[in-house]
Design an enzyme around this catalytic site. Structure first.
Site, PDB file in Angstrom:
ATOM      1  N   ARG A 135      -3.163  -9.667  20.742  1.00 16.21           N
ATOM      2  CA  ARG A 135      -4.602  -9.799  20.987  1.00 16.21           C
ATOM      3  C   ARG A 135      -5.133 -10.734  19.908  1.00 16.21           C
ATOM      4  NH1 ARG A 135      -7.125  -4.727  19.165  1.00 16.21           N
ATOM      5  NH2 ARG A 135      -7.850  -6.053  17.472  1.00 16.21           N
ATOM      6  N   HIS A 140     -10.863  -6.334  18.931  1.00 13.20           N
ATOM      7  CA  HIS A 140     -10.757  -5.444  20.097  1.00 13.20           C
ATOM      8  C   HIS A 140     -11.841  -5.744  21.122  1.00 13.20           C
ATOM      9  CE1 HIS A 140     -10.137  -1.804  22.435  1.00 13.20           C
ATOM     10  NE2 HIS A 140     -11.398  -1.476  22.237  1.00 13.20           N
ATOM     11  N   TYR A 151      -8.357  -4.428   9.473  1.00 12.30           N
ATOM     12  CA  TYR A 151      -7.048  -3.807   9.671  1.00 12.30           C
ATOM     13  C   TYR A 151      -5.895  -4.791   9.880  1.00 12.30           C
ATOM     14  CZ  TYR A 151      -8.603  -4.418  14.525  1.00 12.30           C
ATOM     15  OH  TYR A 151      -9.083  -4.941  15.699  1.00 12.30           O
TER      16      TYR A 151
HETATM   17  C1  TPP Z   1      -8.926   8.665  26.601  1.00 11.52           C
HETATM   18  C2  TPP Z   1      -9.501   7.581  25.727  1.00 11.52           C
HETATM   19  N1  TPP Z   1      -9.474   7.733  24.397  1.00 11.52           N
HETATM   20  C3  TPP Z   1     -10.034   6.799  23.600  1.00 11.52           C
HETATM   21  C4  TPP Z   1     -10.604   5.670  24.122  1.00 11.52           C
HETATM   22  C5  TPP Z   1     -11.277   4.642  23.200  1.00 11.52           C
HETATM   23  N2  TPP Z   1     -10.536   3.389  23.188  1.00 11.52           N
HETATM   24  C6  TPP Z   1     -10.865   2.362  23.977  1.00 11.52           C
HETATM   25  S1  TPP Z   1      -9.760   1.109  23.901  1.00 11.52           S
HETATM   26  C7  TPP Z   1      -8.825   1.913  22.753  1.00 11.52           C
HETATM   27  C8  TPP Z   1      -7.547   1.301  22.266  1.00 11.52           C
HETATM   28  C9  TPP Z   1      -6.598   1.069  23.403  1.00 11.52           C
HETATM   29  O1  TPP Z   1      -5.449   0.403  22.960  1.00 11.52           O
HETATM   30  P1  TPP Z   1      -4.377  -0.184  23.961  1.00 11.52           P
HETATM   31  O2  TPP Z   1      -4.008   0.850  24.971  1.00 11.52           O
HETATM   32  O3  TPP Z   1      -3.275  -0.746  23.155  1.00 11.52           O
HETATM   33  O4  TPP Z   1      -5.118  -1.330  24.768  1.00 11.52           O
HETATM   34  P2  TPP Z   1      -5.775  -2.678  24.211  1.00 11.52           P
HETATM   35  O5  TPP Z   1      -7.200  -2.360  23.917  1.00 11.52           O
HETATM   36  O6  TPP Z   1      -4.998  -3.106  23.024  1.00 11.52           O
HETATM   37  O7  TPP Z   1      -5.681  -3.624  25.344  1.00 11.52           O
HETATM   38  C10 TPP Z   1      -9.394   3.143  22.450  1.00 11.52           C
HETATM   39  C11 TPP Z   1      -8.869   4.100  21.466  1.00 11.52           C
HETATM   40  C12 TPP Z   1     -10.590   5.546  25.517  1.00 11.52           C
HETATM   41  N3  TPP Z   1     -11.109   4.461  26.147  1.00 11.52           N
HETATM   42  N4  TPP Z   1     -10.028   6.496  26.292  1.00 11.52           N
END
Ligand code: TPP
Ligand code: TPP
Ligand code: MG
Ligand code: MG
Lengths: 385, 341, 385, 341
Positions: A273, A277, A286
């Site tokens: 990425r 975020h 981080y």
């Molecule tokens: C059940 C749940 N817990 C927490 C979140 C908050 N949250 C949104 S995105 C994220 C990180 C997700 O990481 P990843 O699966 O690696 O996807 P990326 O954002 O890197 O594409 C979090 C913790 C959420 N959307 N759903």
């Protein structure tokens, strides 16, 4: 989106693969090296020229869409944007691997994949703009609403595929997630249901190294995420997620396996990425910018352009055409986003149930009355502190 | 490696008195507890290097180390379920759920274990866990980021459910929650994170106590969390119109403080409950039912509720229509005087 | 149960094992064949004589406890009993693998394991008798309350171990579950947390072939449940679950790994539930009695007895002693279960919170008043229909 | 392999009229729906060969085949989450949660998707899913087998929450739920599974409608599920004491039928709500609050609630103290007449 015709083989191969076939390779599959030179693979062949050119076009449009959205957020025209800048090869491959009657189950980060599948960008952005919770008709495009609660959509994808199998349709379902989402219980349950029922699902994990601020090492101690596949009895494969030809080859194989009754596959794409975020995130907290820099050299667009140019498949003229097309798309999107649709408060009550229950109608009438009074006496109560 | 002990050391964090945001007050409460009691551990998603998406845990990892404040894999049932085990082994875990709707995967752990372990073991294993949940709307968040989920917790026997409305209460109630022998679901009103107020860290608060935050002789507004400032604004506006409207801040939603609320309503004979959550089978419903039962012969008018509608939380562009606001409270107050209509 | 002293190595080995070390063998580890003859293994040695004799005693007591409980259910003295008849080797090994300051996190089916760890049978049966939700002090025995919601206790086990690691204690935690429970999201999250934090946990799955009526093939398409381990980056091993020496050898190794800072292990024991799921279940609806019969020959007691007898370690006299001890235990239990403790309604209110809140006190007073009135006017209202 | 079509065939199951248990009525409703509409699929834990731990799906796999009625891996979020996907693809899934407390792992799927998909897609994807949940106590079940979990569902906008109290309603309401365009949480009172009554399968029922099951002019009891027979028995006993007590069976807990309930209470001026669940922030609280608000000027006495206590469900040996019973209802009725005390 028309239903797929009934042409799934009547007796799919239900025999489990041998354990040895379920483990991923030690290294991700690659068809392009970091300079964009092609890299021969014993198993996966380079996709044909037309497919590569189509893919490159989608990459150019996808990158432009990401950048335009980031700009729209800065201008306050989008509430939030989780950019897939740097992950466009995954986004494009996800869309290209699917046929017309197939289905994609995307996340909040997969706007470029959704757009690559044909959803007009403005419709794809309704959620992130804050107008409504989703903006396109899923059945029209074979694209489920973007999921926010992590990993929950993987179960929907599996259920969709299960229904397709029961109905005898040849639909293949692509279930998308990030690396962080693999830690959720729903990820486990989805892979398990898909394998036990031998369903036509391809699980496509975009491992971009982070879940917001949390690095992969905090998500798993496994040799790779693809090593989870054997625990469900499905094959797992790792692929360079910034290498469009490799992604297409690996996903095509998995889709073909699913379509021909061979059951599910787990594909892990190694990508990165490049931006925070979302616009609300501060990634300097981080990660080091040197780390981000090392990935600039692996940019999926640059690598594809190098390949196509070296093969003389991409001319200067074609490149200009693509840029123009991307600019037109971005301009169209800017116009669409300038137009502020009137938010209709009754929408809050209209779709909760197919038939509005009396108690809800009462609540709407309360609000409607409030609105009409505040219109009538415009400003009178607003002035009270 | 920090060796965590069974009993807190005596050294208390030095008291301060200053103006700060609710976010800063919560951060300070966590820091002070970590400093005073080495059984306290703070963990969840992104609470480490990032300091949480709302920065409530900002700086804690740097100050107290990776053992005391750490990121977990992304799994809410895992976070709460491991907190149960840690509490069984003498720690005092404080966990963060990133947003209200993302706590739902942990609901089984919360309902079937967090709430019940003390009772199950006849008190042999109480679970001093604090589950922090940023909740509620009004911040332009997209779907799943604005649920007011308090009813799920408040309905569950064994949980103590708390929500502060000011930086002072945020500090004092979170400290009290972290000292509590039983599990606390600590609901932080996201919309108030950046609201400022004076905080005196030497002031303590007791769980289970509502407070009258504004006296009034005509009508009692009963509210908690984000709805408290809205209720106060409505009371002020009603005052300008000649009505004396009091406000009770419930603070501990469950177990409920009947004494404070009942006294206030008996004195006015009129009450409006204000809360953001959908009203059906909600905490606001409970308050209305209790007040109706306990104050029946004092009531001049039915207990009214001003709550969220019974619809999924609104998208950002429509949330101002969804949320209880001053006008809606004033309208509800007007209905308490039908003869004046 | 005293806390374990602080003797965990200061710098545990945090390096992941190589992928090859994480996969289980193709066949479960065995140290006894089906006739009870010992079976040499390249890696796992036969436990010493004293340990085997201790194990045999626990098997005899465990079997007797199972059978006594089944009888108590028939007599209406237990509300329900999920018997581990046939699984006693697993039950006994679970208890024997742990040291004094260690912890066990059992399920509803693990009464024999709990009793083997020292909990008096009558205390272990409080839940199933319906007196209260749990009947022993967990800290006294290092045994968590029996968990009913499947797989939830695995997370508690992991959290317990995490705290032990943070406190610098050398505690090892044994997290028990059935095969069906491996499909739950909590199983996944527990293994993942344990591996990511490199915790001293041994996951011990008693694969008895069924989750109530549902056979293993409906739980997983994996080559084995132990193949799930690599997906978390921990070693997985399969063991014959009716072979007490093999169970001890495999669990001892896993416990030792955990204690020395080597992180978690997943152990899958292949066993069989000889009786219905509980007394309320009718297993003829979903399995053939021939299948059950094939497992009679693999009975864990018979096999151990054959081994010990062939080695002349078990005399007729010792066997009689053990039977007498088991009978005495059963007789004591029967007596304990005849004694009906007076159920005190105030208990409902006493432990919900450390301090009873006023609103709850009001509710108790309501009930107390009701009870005193119904005692006073005994029978008056009871007679109304 | 059965090819499932988009529209149900015309052939309806032949009507019968006979005395049967509620369990048999539910079984017949499932069988008739499976026969009439090949989009219906039934799945969950142990619903296949075993026919469910309560035998509600007995014989369905044998009659309709493995594709129409099947066992899943043991994972409740998985069961509900895949039902969402199946409904998106045109099926009408009916899923069984084995016991009330074992539905909690599915709560995120239920709250964040089942309840919201129709609204999220502005009606483009409604989810005709029925989630069957055996609920409530009174059967001597150990911990986690006796929760009355209706408040969690009823509080969630977008869900329709139904509970029958008779075999006839069990049949007719389950058929209605399976024909409904929206998701229905269908709560089956375990204690009434083996209660018998006449069932006429040609009688249809409408969701969203309460019924007056006993008229009465002095007091109105409002109940659902297991509490309906208890309320009827109390009404009978009160009748013997000279009071005319009516009973309303709510049947659809959410969305709520105000008209029927309000009419009944306005006519009597006195009401008692009866339900097994802990009372705090419960459906009973909602009913008390609504009735208090809508019937204020008709009420001679406060609306009383007879509910479970705010404690975790009792172990078998104590459940008779926990559960609302005839005496407790009669006591509550007595409080409505303070002058007669
Ligand atoms: C059940 C749940 N817990 C927490 C979140 C908050 N949250 C949104 S995105 C994220 C990180 C997700 O990481 P990843 O699966 O690696 O996807 P990326 O954002 O890197 O594409 C979090 C913790 C959420 N959307 N759903
Ligand atoms: C979360 C949850 N879902 C469902 C149940 C109901 N249930 C009790 S035991 C059981 C089968 C468990 O099978 P397995 O894990 O193999 O353990 P075994 O009973 O065979 O020892 C089920 C479905 C439960 N206790 N918890
Ligand atoms: Mg990621
Ligand atoms: Mg089993």
């Amino acid at each position: 989106m028309p239903r797929n015709p009934t042409h799934r083989p009547a007796h799919p191969r239900e025999h489990p693969l041998a354990p040895g076939d379920l483990l991923p390779r030690d290294e991700p599959v690659r068809l392009l090296d970091e300079t964009g030179a092609s890299h021969a693979d014993e198993r996966y062949g380079m996709p044909p020229k037309a497919r590569l050119l189509e893919g490159y076009r989608a990459l150019v449009l996808g990158r432009r869409l990401n950048d335009q959205c980031t700009a729209l957020v800065r201008q306050g025209r989008l509430a939030v944007y989780p950019s897939s800048h740097g992950q466009e090869a995954c986004q494009v491959a996800a869309a290209m691997a699917l046929g017309e009657g197939d289905w994609m189950f995307p996340t909040y980060r997969d706007v470029v994949a959704i757009a690559s599948r044909g959803v007009p960008p403005a419709e794809a952005l309704v959620l992130l703009r804050g107008d409504w919770h989703s903006g396109y008709d899923p059945a029209r495009y074979g694209v489920a609403p973007q999921a926010t609660p992590l990993a929950t959509q993987l179960l929907h994808a599996v259920g969709y595929a299960h229904a397709a199998k029961l109905r005898g349709e040849s639909t293949v379902v692509l279930a998308m997630s990030g690396d962080g989402a693999t830690s959720e219980g729903d990820f486990h349950e989805a892979l398990n249901f898909a394998a036990v029922f031998h369903l036509p699902v391809v699980f496509f994990v975009q491992n971009n190294g982070y879940a917001i601020s949390v690095p992969l090492a905090r998500q798993t101690a496994a040799p790779s995420l693809a090593h989870k596949a054997i625990g469900y009895g499905m094959p797992g494969q790792r692929v360079d997620g910034n290498d469009l030809p490799a992604l297409l080859a690996v996903l095509d194989e998995a889709v073909e396996r699913a379509r021909s009754g061979g059951g599910p596959t787990l594909v892990e794409a190694h990508t990165y990425r490049m931006q925070a975020h979302t616009n609300a995130d501060d990634d300097t907290r981080y990660r080091e910018s040197e780390e981000v820099q090392t990935w600039v050299a692996r940019d999926p667009l640059t690598r594809m352009r190098a390949l196509l140019t070296s093969k003389r498949w991409l001319t200067q003229a074609r490149e200009h055409e693509l840029v123009a097309e991307a600019e037109a798309m971005a301009a169209g999107l800017r116009v669409a986003m300038t137009d502020e649709p009137e938010a209709d408060p009754e929408e809050l009550f209209r779709h909760v149930y197919a038939t509005r229950p009396p108690a809800l109608q009462e609540q709407w009438e309360l609000l409607a009355d409030e609105l009409s009074r505040s219109e009538a006496s415009a400003g009178s109560r607003e002035e009270t502190p | 490696m920090t060796i965590l002990q069974d009993a807190p050391p005596a050294a208390a964090a030095p008291a301060v008195r200053e103006t700060m945001t609710m976010a800063a007050a919560l951060n300070r409460a966590l820091a002070d507890a970590l400093a005073e009691d080495d059984r306290v551990v703070v963990f969840g998603e992104d609470v480490g290097a990032l300091g949480g998406v709302f920065r409530i845990t900002d700086g804690l990892r740097a100050r107290f180390g990776e053992e005391r404040c750490f990121d977990t894999p992304l799994a809410e049932a895992g976070i709460v379920g491991t907190a149960v085990g840690m509490a069984m082994n003498g720690l005092r875990p404080v966990v963060e759920m990133q947003f209200d709707a993302f706590a739902y995967p942990a609901l089984e752990q919360i309902v079937s274990h967090v709430a019940k372990m003390g009772n199950r073991t006849r008190g042999a294993m109480r679970l001093p866990i604090v589950i922090r949940v940023p909740y509620g709307g009004g911040i332009g968040g997209v779907e799943h980021h604005c649920d007011s989920s308090e009813a799920y917790y408040a309905h569950t026997p064994g949980l103590t459910v708390v929500s502060p409305a000011t930086p002072q209460d945020a500090y004092a109630l979170l400290r009290a929650a972290m000292r509590h022998p039983d599990p606390v679901v600590f609901l932080e009103p996201k919309k108030l994170y950046w609201a400022k107020g004076e905080v005196d860290t030497s002031i303590t608060a007791e769980l289970g106590r509502a407070v009258v935050v504004r006296p009034g002789s005509d009508v009692t507004l009963i509210a908690y969390g984000t709805s408290v400032p809205t209720a106060l604004a409505a009371a002020e506006a009603a005052g300008a119109e000649g009505r004396s409207v009091g406000v009770v801040d419930v603070r501990t939603l469950a177990p409920f403080d009947d004494a404070t609320v009942t006294d206030a309503v008996r004195a006015t004979g009129r009450a409006v409950v204000v809360a953001e959550a959908p009203g059906f089978a909600s905490v606001a419903a409970e308050i209305a039912a209790r007040v109706g039962e306990r104050c029946f012969s004092y009531l001049e008018a039915p207990v009214r509720r001003v709550t969220g509608f019974d619809v999924p939380y609104a998208p950002p562009k429509l949330e101002h229509h969804y949320l209880p606001d001053v006008d809606r409270i004033l309208d509800a107050i007007d209905t308490l005087y039908p003869d004046e209509a």
